[in-house]
Write an enzyme that holds these catalytic residues in place. Sequence first.
Site, PDB file in Angstrom:
ATOM      1  N   ILE A 147       0.883  -1.166   0.000  1.00 50.15           N
ATOM      2  CA  ILE A 147       0.000   0.000   0.000  1.00 50.15           C
ATOM      3  C   ILE A 147       0.915   1.208   0.000  1.00 50.15           C
ATOM      4  O   ILE A 147       1.842   1.301   0.798  1.00 50.15           O
ATOM      5  CB  ILE A 147      -0.875   0.030   1.277  1.00 50.15           C
ATOM      6  N   HIS A 148       0.618   2.118  -0.889  1.00 50.24           N
ATOM      7  CA  HIS A 148       1.537   3.220  -1.101  1.00 50.24           C
ATOM      8  C   HIS A 148       0.861   4.551  -0.850  1.00 50.24           C
ATOM      9  O   HIS A 148      -0.246   4.760  -1.347  1.00 50.24           O
ATOM     10  CB  HIS A 148       2.037   3.125  -2.543  1.00 50.24           C
TER      11      HIS A 148
END
Lengths: 514, 450
Positions: free
Chosen positions: A488-489
């Site tokens: 997850i960025h």
Amino acid sequence: GKNEYDLLVIGGGSGGLACAKEAAQFGRKVAVLDYVEPSPQGTKWGLGGTCVNVGCIPKKLMHQAALLGSALKDAQHYGWNIAQPVHHTWSVMAQAVQNYVKSLNWGHRVQLQDKKVKYFNMKGSFSDPHTIRGLTKAGKETVVTAENIVIATGGRPKYPTHIAGALEYGITSDDLFWLKESPGKTPLVYYPFILHLYGIIAYISLTDASPDVSLECAGFLTGLGLDTTVMMRSIPLRGFDQYFFPPTQQQMASLVTEHMESYGTKFLKKCFPIKVEKLESNRLQVTWKNTDLGTEETDSFNTVMWAVGRAPDTEALNLETVGVKTNSETGKIIVDASEATSVPHIFAVGDITEGRPELTPTAIAAGKLLARRLFGQSAELMDYENVPTTVFTPLEYGCVGLSEEAAVQCYGSDNVEVYHAYYKPLEFTVAERDATQCYIKMVCLREREQRILGLHFIGPNAGEVIQGFALGIKCGATYPQLMKTIGIHPTCAEEITKLHITKRSGLDATVTGC
Amino acid sequence: QEAAKYEKKVMVLDFVVPTPLGNSWGLGGTCVNVGCIPKKLMHQAALLGQALQDSRKYGWQFTEQVKHNWMTMTESVQNHIGSLNWGYRVSLREKNVTYENAYGEFVGPHTVKARNKRGVEKLYTAERFLIATGERPRYLGIPGDKEYCISSDDLFSLPYCPGKTLVVGASYVALECAGLLAGLGLHVTVMVRSILLRGFDQDIANKIGEYMEEHGISFIREFVPIKVEQIEKGTPGRLKVTARSTTGNQIIEGEYNTVLLAIGRDACTRKIGLDKVGVKINEKTGKIPVNDEEQTNVPYIYAVGDILQDKLELTPVAIQAGRLLVQRLYGGATNKCDYVNVPTTVFTPLEYGACGYSEETAVEKFGEENIEVYHSHFWPLEWTVPSRDNNKCYAKIICNIRDNERVIGFHVLGPSAGEITQGFAAAMKCGLTKEQLDSTIGIHPVCAEV
């Protein structure tokens, strides 16, 4: 005659309350005895045990207060104009924390009432295997009998009584969270420079304790602007009780303390205190031996806090009368996999038990499962493997599973692969914060499947990061599975899914770019 | 960069067509320049504003009046982005990847024409091509939109504080931007055509909207703008927006300093000569359909990232797909990108992390009787002392009863949602079941233990 209660729990803390409430769900007649012997300084508190009153809860709240201090500094970089000076008032924080804790005490009493569990604010001791003598503060006696008894009296901080003045003048974590006034001198002008005067010293002994309590306390005290020194006899590297949660290992421990040093906490390493005396000004003078230099030194402080380990609270119980066996070295109650002591129908859960992690969630789970086995026809035993934990130092350390040392010891260094990375949280960039100690390490088996044995994370929100991975490890997660998981960025946790440099390769493990 | 590892001769063409208002940026793409990175940093700035409020309850004392300076923040953010642009250029150079700041388009089989800013054209040929041109924000197609409105392409480098802002749209971009602007102290209104966060779990989407409304953001629902006019020039100026109801004939007007359009993004595939080489695109959406090895209908042309049809528009997905593709082409690997259970996080004021099925898609796919939803509100410990909302944070997992109560959906609404969700995504990759979840001990006290 017949026993009054199906279950009597001695100790209204995490483990005790969980067990009692669960048993009551099965329609059983349950009673809880809870009593807090005041600390040598006179501090006492309500129902809920260590976690609620003098442990996890106030600790995390004060840790949060300290983190907010850092946030105030960061905020300037992010465009917030905060007029200086900024300072912290201990009593405002302490009042807020203490109010919240009291609301929890109240909440617990209401819950017990709702679940029809009888509560006695009394100190209990055994008269015989099914009889407990309860004593109120005023000295009034009540006798209670029960079919099953669970001992969950937890532990209390130890005092180094061999040090003159330790008991009279020092405090422990039992007192710290209930101080009405700052343990440092005056509210300090926090920044742009640390203008402090005297301060606090905490002595920790690392031979038989985890340093967490002391490092966590020293950490938030520093964060609140107080001049804090940690004195330790040895360096924070010695082996810890391996039954205690995943042993804090050399590398991780030193990264955490390195960060604290750059954060402002002072360390007096390889020193041990000799005596504590009170000065005319009411400050405390501490004399200690520096084992490295072989010299004796002194300095004065407002507060001396001892964090030399916790002792199981068994003295008043009268265990010898009924034959409950304890470990001769630690004093803790010996239990088997089903939490049973050496006496049938007497059980124990939580910090009081030998060989178990001293953690709230494990005590709660163990207490619940015990109640289910006793009254709910369940056979499920508590699983103490792969219990995740977090140390809430200024830069937090979360971990689950084996340490690198333990893995190597268990499987041999040839069979263990360690992936690691130094990373920089995105939020540190604009705030111009030093991320030198932000580090992740994953210990895996080397053979084909590459099962993950342990995961270690130093950084912000370590607890939030580790929790989900603990689940993965419970499912037998392997390195390939982790690599298949998309990140997850932008988060810190995603760096775990990108680990690919091994220690063995000797390559630079610093994360670069996106 | 991955291909260069295999000692292949690689070239990258990158070019940013300026926005209608003339904005442009460096190497790195949407994420670095006008997406994830500046978004998260400004979200952090907004969170710090909240932290300032909280800190008073924890005993910190400072002046009552705390103002936010937009320029200070934007400068810091842009500096960081600049360092990333630079970092990429250095990285490409170190890996011997040829980089040209030029606009590429196909002119014939195996041939691309690259035109730079000054109009100089060069031709390049290659054995294989990878299209990764991404998307750009869509405009409404109404009078005044391109002249006076901004998009996320402009917001993060805006050289003046946007002031009173109207955000048009209900995408995560719209809500994240609205949230962060409000968190910095600006007056924000969101105009929504129909539902919030289409495609996301609607139960959670509504909770997110509710939270934003309770915290000072106005919502105008079931309206679309039909005209934007300039009342006064300036930085910011004053704009008049006229909007029509979607359910009737009602017309409303409003005045704002800034209008931010966030109604969707369009793939950059229409003007790169795809017809010249026969690459099929979806005429309606502009997206490129590929097989499960990221190959287009033309064997030597591949595509990754936001331009792909039916794939998630996320940076980590694009990165993973790109890397694996190259490993298959040149490294003899066979691993394909796993698009199942890709976790995401929406960085609204109350963050939302998710992995797997939403409640409605789970019901649709498996049938209501075959799924079990476990849920709980929670109150983060850190919110107790400052008396923040005690019933807003929420977590829910969706299990497939028929498959051993396997966890097929994970949703969490609360602080640090991204950090929390990542590990759960890994666990779901390992086939997590409810039983395993129950038997895992929580870390105390953190939000994730709920």
